[in-house]
Design a protein around this motif. Structure first.
Motif, PDB file in Angstrom:
ATOM      1  N   LYS A  43      40.620 -24.790 -18.864  1.00 53.73           N
ATOM      2  CA  LYS A  43      39.533 -24.837 -19.850  1.00 53.73           C
ATOM      3  C   LYS A  43      38.661 -26.079 -19.664  1.00 53.73           C
ATOM      4  O   LYS A  43      37.510 -26.096 -20.075  1.00 53.73           O
ATOM      5  N   ARG A  44      39.232 -27.110 -19.017  1.00 54.99           N
ATOM      6  CA  ARG A  44      38.485 -28.342 -18.748  1.00 54.99           C
ATOM      7  C   ARG A  44      37.946 -28.366 -17.312  1.00 54.99           C
ATOM      8  O   ARG A  44      37.475 -29.393 -16.837  1.00 54.99           O
ATOM      9  N   GLY A  45      38.073 -27.233 -16.617  1.00 60.77           N
ATOM     10  CA  GLY A  45      37.551 -27.131 -15.259  1.00 60.77           C
ATOM     11  C   GLY A  45      38.461 -27.721 -14.192  1.00 60.77           C
ATOM     12  O   GLY A  45      38.031 -27.964 -13.074  1.00 60.77           O
ATOM     13  N   ILE A  46      39.725 -27.940 -14.538  1.00 61.37           N
ATOM     14  CA  ILE A  46      40.697 -28.525 -13.603  1.00 61.37           C
ATOM     15  C   ILE A  46      41.689 -27.456 -13.175  1.00 61.37           C
ATOM     16  O   ILE A  46      42.263 -26.766 -14.018  1.00 61.37           O
ATOM     17  N   LEU A  47      41.889 -27.313 -11.866  1.00 63.01           N
ATOM     18  CA  LEU A  47      42.896 -26.379 -11.360  1.00 63.01           C
ATOM     19  C   LEU A  47      44.196 -27.142 -11.159  1.00 63.01           C
ATOM     20  O   LEU A  47      44.273 -28.034 -10.321  1.00 63.01           O
ATOM     21  N   LYS A  48      45.187 -26.795 -11.949  1.00 63.18           N
ATOM     22  CA  LYS A  48      46.482 -27.459 -11.863  1.00 63.18           C
ATOM     23  C   LYS A  48      47.579 -26.413 -12.051  1.00 63.18           C
ATOM     24  O   LYS A  48      47.472 -25.535 -12.909  1.00 63.18           O
ATOM     25  N   ARG A  49      48.626 -26.533 -11.250  1.00 67.95           N
ATOM     26  CA  ARG A  49      49.740 -25.576 -11.315  1.00 67.95           C
ATOM     27  C   ARG A  49      50.458 -25.697 -12.661  1.00 67.95           C
ATOM     28  O   ARG A  49      50.716 -26.788 -13.155  1.00 67.95           O
ATOM     29  N   ALA A  50      50.784 -24.559 -13.247  1.00 66.41           N
ATOM     30  CA  ALA A  50      51.552 -24.520 -14.487  1.00 66.41           C
ATOM     31  C   ALA A  50      53.036 -24.656 -14.162  1.00 66.41           C
ATOM     32  O   ALA A  50      53.507 -24.134 -13.152  1.00 66.41           O
ATOM     33  N   ASP A  51      53.765 -25.372 -15.004  1.00 68.14           N
ATOM     34  CA  ASP A  51      55.206 -25.565 -14.845  1.00 68.14           C
ATOM     35  C   ASP A  51      56.005 -24.921 -15.973  1.00 68.14           C
ATOM     36  O   ASP A  51      57.203 -24.702 -15.836  1.00 68.14           O
ATOM     37  N   VAL A  52      55.341 -24.674 -17.091  1.00 71.16           N
ATOM     38  CA  VAL A  52      56.022 -24.274 -18.326  1.00 71.16           C
ATOM     39  C   VAL A  52      55.260 -23.108 -18.948  1.00 71.16           C
ATOM     40  O   VAL A  52      54.034 -23.078 -18.894  1.00 71.16           O
ATOM     41  N   VAL A  53      55.987 -22.174 -19.548  1.00 69.00           N
ATOM     42  CA  VAL A  53      55.350 -21.177 -20.405  1.00 69.00           C
ATOM     43  C   VAL A  53      55.626 -21.619 -21.833  1.00 69.00           C
ATOM     44  O   VAL A  53      56.775 -21.738 -22.262  1.00 69.00           O
ATOM     45  N   HIS A  54      54.554 -21.889 -22.540  1.00 66.45           N
ATOM     46  CA  HIS A  54      54.604 -22.478 -23.881  1.00 66.45           C
ATOM     47  C   HIS A  54      54.363 -21.417 -24.948  1.00 66.45           C
ATOM     48  O   HIS A  54      53.470 -20.581 -24.799  1.00 66.45           O
ATOM     49  N   HIS A  55      55.167 -21.444 -26.008  1.00 68.40           N
ATOM     50  CA  HIS A  55      54.919 -20.599 -27.182  1.00 68.40           C
ATOM     51  C   HIS A  55      53.866 -21.302 -28.032  1.00 68.40           C
ATOM     52  O   HIS A  55      54.091 -22.427 -28.495  1.00 68.40           O
ATOM     53  N   ILE A  56      52.739 -20.667 -28.247  1.00 68.73           N
ATOM     54  CA  ILE A  56      51.670 -21.247 -29.054  1.00 68.73           C
ATOM     55  C   ILE A  56      52.165 -21.435 -30.482  1.00 68.73           C
ATOM     56  O   ILE A  56      52.045 -22.519 -31.046  1.00 68.73           O
ATOM     57  N   VAL A  57      52.702 -20.366 -31.063  1.00 68.36           N
ATOM     58  CA  VAL A  57      53.419 -20.483 -32.339  1.00 68.36           C
ATOM     59  C   VAL A  57      54.881 -20.620 -31.958  1.00 68.36           C
ATOM     60  O   VAL A  57      55.467 -19.708 -31.368  1.00 68.36           O
ATOM     61  N   GLU A  58      55.450 -21.776 -32.240  1.00 74.02           N
ATOM     62  CA  GLU A  58      56.814 -22.087 -31.813  1.00 74.02           C
ATOM     63  C   GLU A  58      57.828 -21.052 -32.284  1.00 74.02           C
ATOM     64  O   GLU A  58      57.709 -20.509 -33.390  1.00 74.02           O
ATOM     65  N   VAL A  59      58.821 -20.836 -31.469  1.00 73.31           N
ATOM     66  CA  VAL A  59      59.893 -19.880 -31.770  1.00 73.31           C
ATOM     67  C   VAL A  59      60.581 -20.245 -33.091  1.00 73.31           C
ATOM     68  O   VAL A  59      60.889 -19.371 -33.892  1.00 73.31           O
ATOM     69  N   LEU A  60      60.790 -21.526 -33.326  1.00 72.49           N
ATOM     70  CA  LEU A  60      61.452 -21.955 -34.562  1.00 72.49           C
ATOM     71  C   LEU A  60      60.573 -21.756 -35.790  1.00 72.49           C
ATOM     72  O   LEU A  60      61.075 -21.712 -36.907  1.00 72.49           O
ATOM     73  N   VAL A  61      59.265 -21.618 -35.593  1.00 71.79           N
ATOM     74  CA  VAL A  61      58.338 -21.391 -36.706  1.00 71.79           C
ATOM     75  C   VAL A  61      58.258 -19.905 -37.038  1.00 71.79           C
ATOM     76  O   VAL A  61      58.268 -19.517 -38.203  1.00 71.79           O
ATOM     77  N   ASP A  62      58.172 -19.049 -36.007  1.00 73.10           N
ATOM     78  CA  ASP A  62      58.101 -17.603 -36.214  1.00 73.10           C
ATOM     79  C   ASP A  62      58.895 -16.894 -35.119  1.00 73.10           C
ATOM     80  O   ASP A  62      58.381 -16.621 -34.039  1.00 73.10           O
ATOM     81  N   TRP A  63      60.144 -16.628 -35.424  1.00 71.89           N
ATOM     82  CA  TRP A  63      61.074 -15.999 -34.483  1.00 71.89           C
ATOM     83  C   TRP A  63      60.544 -14.661 -33.982  1.00 71.89           C
ATOM     84  O   TRP A  63      60.791 -14.273 -32.831  1.00 71.89           O
ATOM     85  N   SER A  64      59.780 -13.946 -34.809  1.00 74.25           N
ATOM     86  CA  SER A  64      59.292 -12.613 -34.426  1.00 74.25           C
ATOM     87  C   SER A  64      58.271 -12.667 -33.290  1.00 74.25           C
ATOM     88  O   SER A  64      58.021 -11.653 -32.650  1.00 74.25           O
ATOM     89  N   LYS A  65      57.684 -13.815 -33.028  1.00 73.53           N
ATOM     90  CA  LYS A  65      56.676 -13.936 -31.963  1.00 73.53           C
ATOM     91  C   LYS A  65      57.263 -14.398 -30.637  1.00 73.53           C
ATOM     92  O   LYS A  65      56.534 -14.643 -29.686  1.00 73.53           O
ATOM     93  N   ARG A  66      58.585 -14.488 -30.543  1.00 70.08           N
ATOM     94  CA  ARG A  66      59.192 -15.046 -29.333  1.00 70.08           C
ATOM     95  C   ARG A  66      58.939 -14.200 -28.083  1.00 70.08           C
ATOM     96  O   ARG A  66      58.896 -14.719 -26.985  1.00 70.08           O
ATOM     97  N   PHE A  67      58.759 -12.888 -28.232  1.00 70.15           N
ATOM     98  CA  PHE A  67      58.502 -12.003 -27.096  1.00 70.15           C
ATOM     99  C   PHE A  67      57.061 -11.503 -27.066  1.00 70.15           C
ATOM    100  O   PHE A  67      56.756 -10.527 -26.392  1.00 70.15           O
ATOM    101  N   ASP A  68      56.161 -12.164 -27.778  1.00 67.08           N
ATOM    102  CA  ASP A  68      54.758 -11.758 -27.851  1.00 67.08           C
ATOM    103  C   ASP A  68      53.979 -12.437 -26.720  1.00 67.08           C
ATOM    104  O   ASP A  68      53.763 -13.648 -26.744  1.00 67.08           O
ATOM    105  N   LEU A  69      53.571 -11.662 -25.730  1.00 70.10           N
ATOM    106  CA  LEU A  69      52.846 -12.205 -24.580  1.00 70.10           C
ATOM    107  C   LEU A  69      51.575 -12.939 -25.012  1.00 70.10           C
ATOM    108  O   LEU A  69      51.192 -13.944 -24.412  1.00 70.10           O
ATOM    109  N   ASP A  70      50.930 -12.473 -26.073  1.00 75.66           N
ATOM    110  CA  ASP A  70      49.715 -13.118 -26.562  1.00 75.66           C
ATOM    111  C   ASP A  70      50.005 -14.476 -27.205  1.00 75.66           C
ATOM    112  O   ASP A  70      49.076 -15.242 -27.478  1.00 75.66           O
ATOM    113  N   ASN A  71      51.270 -14.766 -27.455  1.00 72.17           N
ATOM    114  CA  ASN A  71      51.671 -16.049 -28.028  1.00 72.17           C
ATOM    115  C   ASN A  71      52.118 -17.034 -26.945  1.00 72.17           C
ATOM    116  O   ASN A  71      52.647 -18.096 -27.240  1.00 72.17           O
TER     117      ASN A  71
END
Length: 90
Positions: A43-71
């Motif tokens: 988004k800042r115009g920088i190409l950098k390899r990703a190392d982690v897949v991050h839950h936007i809404v944390e699993v501990l905050v909303d367990w139901s979104k843990r398998f939501d690809l859009d999250n």
């Protein structure tokens, strides 16, 4: 050090989730969708390899979104660490 403390203290169901085949498969799908690039750097115009897949809404905050690809977003370690410093898990 704090990550080790977090891992030792977190819920066993959370550990089981992150070790599950379903999570590994979804994680790979998120990396593929994001072409292995850090979405925040991109988004800042920088190409950098990703190392982690991050839950936007944390699993501990909303367990139901843990398998939501859009999250999920692929991020580099620096962006992931920045996110958790800005918004600690509590």
């Amino acid at each position: 050090k704090s990550q080790k403390i977090y891992r030792k203290s977190r819920d066993k169901s959370l550990d089981a989730f992150y070790k599950s085949y379903a999570w590994q498969k979804l994680r790979a799908l998120a990396f593929e969708r994001d072409k292995g690039l850090c979405q925040r750097c991109l988004k800042r115009g920088i190409l950098k390899r990703a190392d982690v897949v991050h839950h936007i809404v944390e699993v501990l905050v909303d367990w139901s979104k843990r398998f939501d690809l859009d999250n999920l977003e692929s991020v580099c370690h620096a962006c992931h660490n920045h996110e958790h410093k800005a918004h600690p898990r509590g």
